[in-house]
Write an enzyme that holds these catalytic residues in place. Structure first.
Site, mmCIF file in Angstrom:
data_model
loop_
_atom_site.group_PDB
_atom_site.id
_atom_site.type_symbol
_atom_site.label_atom_id
_atom_site.label_comp_id
_atom_site.label_asym_id
_atom_site.label_seq_id
_atom_site.Cartn_x
_atom_site.Cartn_y
_atom_site.Cartn_z
ATOM 1 N N CYS A 97 18.910 -15.434 46.433
ATOM 2 C CA CYS A 97 18.949 -15.262 44.983
ATOM 3 C C CYS A 97 17.526 -15.405 44.421
ATOM 4 O O CYS A 97 16.578 -15.679 45.155
ATOM 5 C CB CYS A 97 19.878 -16.301 44.356
ATOM 6 S SG CYS A 97 19.198 -17.978 44.370
ATOM 7 N N CYS A 146 15.905 -18.865 45.104
ATOM 8 C CA CYS A 146 15.484 -19.023 46.495
ATOM 9 C C CYS A 146 14.300 -18.114 46.824
ATOM 10 O O CYS A 146 13.382 -18.533 47.543
ATOM 11 C CB CYS A 146 16.663 -18.771 47.428
ATOM 12 S SG CYS A 146 17.936 -20.048 47.258
ATOM 13 N N HIS A 148 21.174 -24.645 47.502
ATOM 14 C CA HIS A 148 21.476 -23.449 48.292
ATOM 15 C C HIS A 148 20.975 -23.668 49.712
ATOM 16 O O HIS A 148 20.095 -24.506 49.949
ATOM 17 C CB HIS A 148 20.774 -22.229 47.703
ATOM 18 C CG HIS A 148 21.371 -21.739 46.428
ATOM 19 N ND1 HIS A 148 21.115 -20.479 45.937
ATOM 20 C CD2 HIS A 148 22.204 -22.327 45.534
ATOM 21 C CE1 HIS A 148 21.764 -20.312 44.805
ATOM 22 N NE2 HIS A 148 22.427 -21.412 44.530
ATOM 23 N N GLU A 188 18.970 -21.951 51.565
ATOM 24 C CA GLU A 188 17.528 -21.753 51.711
ATOM 25 C C GLU A 188 16.749 -22.949 51.182
ATOM 26 O O GLU A 188 15.782 -23.405 51.806
ATOM 27 C CB GLU A 188 17.068 -20.500 50.946
ATOM 28 C CG GLU A 188 17.713 -19.215 51.386
ATOM 29 C CD GLU A 188 18.933 -18.846 50.546
ATOM 30 O OE1 GLU A 188 19.809 -19.725 50.312
ATOM 31 O OE2 GLU A 188 19.025 -17.684 50.122
#
Length: 152
Positions: free
Chosen positions: A84, A87, A54, A56
């Protein structure tokens, strides 16, 4: 010159556009320390076949390397879409000070949407979380991406 939240979110949007160019879900992130961007990341799950890629997570890994530390104390994270659970866990573990996101993620957001991170009890660190920074721009890039996907 002190940059604004909008300035840094625009840089995260540039990262989101990099993801879009790779046909990845267009989410981008930058990490800031002392008013300077120290790391950038964008969604790379499809190209890397890695669920943890992701925006992040990519930016956190780069910031860890840059600072030669797993601790990102006094760092701010700017991401175009609400983080999410995975993260938010990495944000918590790395002790990031502030999280700024653009648009909520009603199906997977773990800052306020699905899980309210501040309501998790007994953690030893709670980052300041603020949403809605350039909300329309952040929301629109994802909406347009999925609209175009459905048309194909």
């Amino acid at each position: 010159m002190k940059h604004t939240k909008e300035y840094f979110m625009k840089r995260a949007l540039l990262e989101a556009n990099k993801a879009k160019e790779k046909d990845e879900v267009p989410i981008g992130c930058v990490i800031v320390k002392d008013n300077q961007i120290i790391a950038r990341g964008h969604n790379n799950r499809e190209s890397k076949n890695d669920v943890s890629s992701h925006a992040e997570m990519e930016a956190i890994r780069k910031a860890n390397k840059k600072l030669k530390s797993w601790r990102l104390v006094d760092c701010d994270l700017y991401v175009t879409i609400e983080p999410c659970l995975m993260c938010m866990g990495a944000i918590y573990q790395s002790h990031i000070k502030n999280v700024y996101y653009g648009s909520e993620d009603p199906k997977g957001g773990a800052a306020i949407s699905v899980i309210e991170f501040d309501n998790i009890k007994n953690l030893n660190h709670y980052p300041h979380i603020e949403g809605g920074v350039l909300k329309e721009e952040c929301s629109n890039i994802v909406k347009e991406y999925f609209k175009n996907k459905r048309l194909k």
